[in-house]
Design a protein around this motif. Structure first.
Motif, PDB file in Angstrom:
ATOM      1  N   UNK A 119      -7.257  -4.812 -10.088  1.00  0.00           N
ATOM      2  CA  UNK A 119      -8.615  -5.534  -9.498  1.00  0.00           C
ATOM      3  C   UNK A 119      -8.647  -4.709  -8.149  1.00  0.00           C
ATOM      4  N   UNK A 120      -7.244  -4.225  -7.810  1.00  0.00           N
ATOM      5  CA  UNK A 120      -6.971  -3.562  -6.273  1.00  0.00           C
ATOM      6  C   UNK A 120      -6.578  -2.366  -6.748  1.00  0.00           C
ATOM      7  N   UNK A 121      -8.130  -1.326  -5.709  1.00  0.00           N
ATOM      8  CA  UNK A 121      -8.135   0.318  -5.714  1.00  0.00           C
ATOM      9  C   UNK A 121      -6.504   0.476  -4.629  1.00  0.00           C
ATOM     10  N   UNK A 122      -4.977   0.701  -5.877  1.00  0.00           N
ATOM     11  CA  UNK A 122      -4.224   0.960  -5.079  1.00  0.00           C
ATOM     12  C   UNK A 122      -3.872   2.536  -4.768  1.00  0.00           C
ATOM     13  N   UNK A 123      -5.030   3.205  -5.189  1.00  0.00           N
ATOM     14  CA  UNK A 123      -4.941   4.570  -4.320  1.00  0.00           C
ATOM     15  C   UNK A 123      -5.361   4.369  -3.289  1.00  0.00           C
ATOM     16  N   UNK A 124      -6.528   3.387  -2.369  1.00  0.00           N
ATOM     17  CA  UNK A 124      -6.726   3.239  -1.452  1.00  0.00           C
ATOM     18  C   UNK A 124      -6.232   2.151  -0.125  1.00  0.00           C
ATOM     19  N   UNK A 125      -5.121   1.510  -1.167  1.00  0.00           N
ATOM     20  CA  UNK A 125      -3.840   0.064  -0.362  1.00  0.00           C
ATOM     21  C   UNK A 125      -2.865   0.100  -1.033  1.00  0.00           C
ATOM     22  N   UNK A 126      -1.600   1.388  -1.089  1.00  0.00           N
ATOM     23  CA  UNK A 126      -0.653   1.121  -2.018  1.00  0.00           C
ATOM     24  C   UNK A 126       0.230  -0.180  -1.952  1.00  0.00           C
ATOM     25  N   UNK A 127       0.317  -0.898  -0.565  1.00  0.00           N
ATOM     26  CA  UNK A 127       0.639  -2.074  -0.565  1.00  0.00           C
ATOM     27  C   UNK A 127       0.064  -3.190   0.376  1.00  0.00           C
TER      28      UNK A 127
END
Length: 195
Positions: A43-51
């Motif tokens: 569910x996490x937008x990992x492109x916007x927030x990689x960690x």
């Protein structure tokens, strides 16, 4: 549970993490294979927030700071976390998020842990990870600087109480939450790992 896997810093952050480990001590690096945690990761937008960073804030009293949000199940408090923005260093994110969520002046004491998440069907862990640091309160008055964070309250616990918090997070009911975009159970399993 966490499987020790010392060489596995996420690739995108490898150099900075190695530098932080030299300055603040080598973290425990672990990978969880819990399917529910991997489910929440989706569910996490990992492109916007990689960690994300996890701020283990130690108050002047020696107790650790926990927080809650209106979207959490009633009575559930956890360690503070905040997303690392794309092209932002982990260090910048740590200080920015601590300021936004607590307004306290802190000193970084220790690089505690890197938690990684591996979906059961994946050959290796996701690049997304949680980076935990021990921060000592130096000065200031605890308050929420950024209302958009959605924090609604704080609690303090003695460090030995952390496993109890992890157990509480791990045992959330398997009911869907529109606000969390997953089930409370998946969210709790994901959040329990760093505790």
């Amino acid at each position: 549970g966490m499987v020790e896997n010392v060489e596995s810093y996420p690739r995108w952050a490898h150099d900075e993490l190695a530098e932080l480990a030299q300055r603040y001590g080598a973290p425990v690096v672990g990978v969880t294979h819990a399917p529910a945690a991997a489910g929440y990761l989706a569910t996490i937008n990992t492109r916007r927030r990689p960690g994300e960073v996890c701020m283990v804030v130690r108050r002047l009293s020696g107790k650790l700071l926990l927080a809650t949000k209106a979207i959490y199940p009633a009575g559930v408090y956890r360690l503070l976390t905040g997303g690392v923005h794309r092209r932002e260093s982990i260090w910048q994110a740590l200080l920015r998020e601590t300021d936004e969520e607590t307004a306290l002046t802190v000193e970084v004491r220790r690089f505690l842990a890197v938690a990684r998440y591996q979906p059961p069907d994946a050959p290796e862990p996701a690049e997304y990870a949680t980076f935990a640091f021990l921060l000592d309160e130096i000065a200031g008055e605890l308050q929420i600087n950024d209302p958009s964070e959605g924090l609604t309250g704080f609690r303090e616990i003695a460090p030995p109480e952390l496993p109890r918090i992890a157990d509480q997070l791990d045992s959330q009911q398997d009911a869907p939450s529109a606000a969390l975009e997953s089930s409370y159970h998946a969210w709790g399993c994901f959040r329990a790992v760093i505790h």
